[in-house]
Design an enzyme around this catalytic site. Structure first.
Site, mmCIF file in Angstrom:
data_model
loop_
_atom_site.group_PDB
_atom_site.id
_atom_site.type_symbol
_atom_site.label_atom_id
_atom_site.label_comp_id
_atom_site.label_asym_id
_atom_site.label_seq_id
_atom_site.Cartn_x
_atom_site.Cartn_y
_atom_site.Cartn_z
ATOM 1 N N CYS A 87 11.910 14.040 -7.591
ATOM 2 C CA CYS A 87 12.131 14.602 -8.776
ATOM 3 C C CYS A 87 12.196 13.523 -9.964
ATOM 4 C CB CYS A 87 13.524 15.378 -8.939
ATOM 5 S SG CYS A 87 13.733 15.983 -10.713
ATOM 6 N N CYS B 84 16.052 14.024 -11.325
ATOM 7 C CA CYS B 84 17.423 13.892 -10.712
ATOM 8 C C CYS B 84 16.955 12.963 -9.328
ATOM 9 C CB CYS B 84 18.064 15.109 -10.305
ATOM 10 S SG CYS B 84 17.040 15.990 -8.897
ATOM 11 N N ASN C 37 0.686 -1.322 0.214
ATOM 12 C CA ASN C 37 -0.006 0.171 -0.077
ATOM 13 C C ASN C 37 0.907 1.129 -0.009
ATOM 14 O OD1 ASN C 37 -1.974 -1.851 0.204
ATOM 15 N ND2 ASN C 37 -2.534 -1.362 2.337
ATOM 16 N N VAL C 38 0.234 2.263 -0.743
ATOM 17 C CA VAL C 38 1.143 3.503 -0.650
ATOM 18 C C VAL C 38 0.644 4.637 0.270
ATOM 19 C CG1 VAL C 38 1.678 3.154 -3.236
ATOM 20 C CG2 VAL C 38 -0.490 4.283 -2.686
ATOM 21 N N GLY D 218 -5.735 -8.969 2.681
ATOM 22 C CA GLY D 218 -6.420 -7.916 1.768
ATOM 23 C C GLY D 218 -5.515 -7.696 0.473
ATOM 24 N N HIS E 47 5.728 -0.820 -3.020
ATOM 25 C CA HIS E 47 5.385 -0.043 -4.175
ATOM 26 C C HIS E 47 5.320 1.513 -3.619
ATOM 27 C CE1 HIS E 47 2.787 -3.687 -5.901
ATOM 28 N NE2 HIS E 47 4.143 -3.564 -6.037
ATOM 29 N N CYS F 68 16.755 21.052 -9.881
ATOM 30 C CA CYS F 68 16.978 20.955 -11.513
ATOM 31 C C CYS F 68 15.698 21.502 -12.341
ATOM 32 C CB CYS F 68 17.385 19.418 -12.028
ATOM 33 S SG CYS F 68 15.954 18.387 -11.981
ATOM 34 N N ASN G 258 -9.019 -12.571 3.773
ATOM 35 C CA ASN G 258 -9.525 -12.194 2.677
ATOM 36 C C ASN G 258 -10.908 -12.798 2.442
ATOM 37 O OD1 ASN G 258 -10.213 -11.512 -0.138
ATOM 38 N ND2 ASN G 258 -7.783 -11.162 -0.413
#
Ligand code: BJW
Ligand code: ZN
Length: 249
Positions: free
Chosen positions: A129, A132, A104-105, A194, A121, A157, A220
């Site tokens: 960036c 860079c 999960n993010v 999950g 992930h 940059c 699940n």
């Protein structure tokens, strides 16, 4: 969920010295964050991943992609960890050794008290960036509705800042993936929660534990490819099953 399965899972947790907790979008569903592949609310049911979750998509239309991820970042900031996240943090706290590995993010494991989860992930909260690679700070106040937002320029940059997540066709962060494989190979028990377990190479993680002779518990409500390797299958949602499991331990 059968009582005998819950008891067997609780016994496995009691006896385990090293535990890995492996999670996917389903653990955050009851916080109000949509999963990817569950119909009809899943993100990939509503949005085309080729237009939003690939490096080519960002190159073609950075404002579309940045705006979509900013909208998702705002959505995560408006919700709270659910009893499933908190039960996992409780399992982690009482285990002799425990590593949380998440696809999960969001930051809901951290906010529920888990210590340094491994993010396979990436994260909605670690933009960098696109040229860079330097980490970037972005202002709060992400948009509450989806829509185009041009990405800010890199302070160093000037190239566009990109979301700090792993898109299709991109390599997973090497350190995170190696640490997850090592933990999965050396644990007594892996608890998977999950995830549809269809996205590789992350989906290999529970398979590694099973191959090395460790036990796998799956939480699940739906069948997954991990049914084949799970010693115990707890059919139900994270916020229902995990607190009951902690109670049984
Ligand atoms: C509940 C619940 C409740 C509901 N309680 N449960 C081998 C074979 C085939 C293809 C490939 C392969 N190897 C690589 C590939 C290609 C690709 C891939 O796997 N494709 C498949 C989909 C076919 N993989 C990649 O591209 C990866 N990169 C790569 O391989 O690079 C190679 C390379 C090497 C070296 C140099 C360069 C390149 C990268 C994959 C990145 C995935 N990214 C995403 C998006 C992240 C950013 C974002 O958030 O936008 O990650 S896709 C999406 O899927 C996201 C998730 O982390 C990931 C997994 O999904 P998850 O978490 O399992 O969610 P769902 O929705 O699928 O499932 C939810 C589950 O919860 C269900 O089971 C429900 O039943 C359950 N549930 N409610 C408990 N309340
Ligand atoms: Zn830069």
């Amino acid at each position: 969920m059968r009582d005998t399965d819950l008891r067997e899972a609780a016994d496995l947790i009691d006896r385990a010295g090293r535990i890995v907790i492996f999670t996917g979008a389903g653990v955050s569903a009851e916080s109000g964050i949509p999963t990817f592949r569950d119909a009809p609310s899943g993100l990939w049911e509503q949005f085309d991943p080729r237009r939003l979750a690939t490096p080519e998509a960002f190159g073609d239309d950075p404002a579309l992609v940045w705006g979509w991820y900013e909208w998702r970042r705002a959505a995560v900031q408006q919700v709270e960890p659910n009893p499933g996240h908190r039960a996992l943090a409780a399992i982690e706290q009482r285990a002799p050794e425990c590593v949380v590995v998440t696809q999960n993010v969001d930051d809901l494991h951290e906010r529920a008290g888990s210590k340094e989860p491994i993010h396979l992930h990436g994260s909605l909260f670690a933009p960098r960036c696109s040229a860079c690679g330097r980490p970037a700070t972005v202002a709060n106040g992400a948009p509450a509705v989806e829509g185009r937002v041009p990405p800010p320029p890199c302070d160093h940059c000037g190239a566009p800042i990109r979301p700090g997540v792993v898109w299709f066709g991109e390599a997973l962060p090497v350190d995170a993936f190696e640490a997850a494989v090592a933990a999965a190979a050396n644990c007594d028990l892996l608890i998977t929660v999950g995830t549809s377990a269809v996205v590789f190479p992350a989906a290999e993680i529970p398979q590694v534990t099973a191959r090395m002779g460790g036990a796998v518990i799956q939480v699940n409500p739906e069948p997954t490819p991990l049914d084949a390797v799970a010693r115990v299958n707890l059919h139900g949602t994270a916020a229902e099953v995990l607190p009951a499991l902690v109670e049984a331990v």
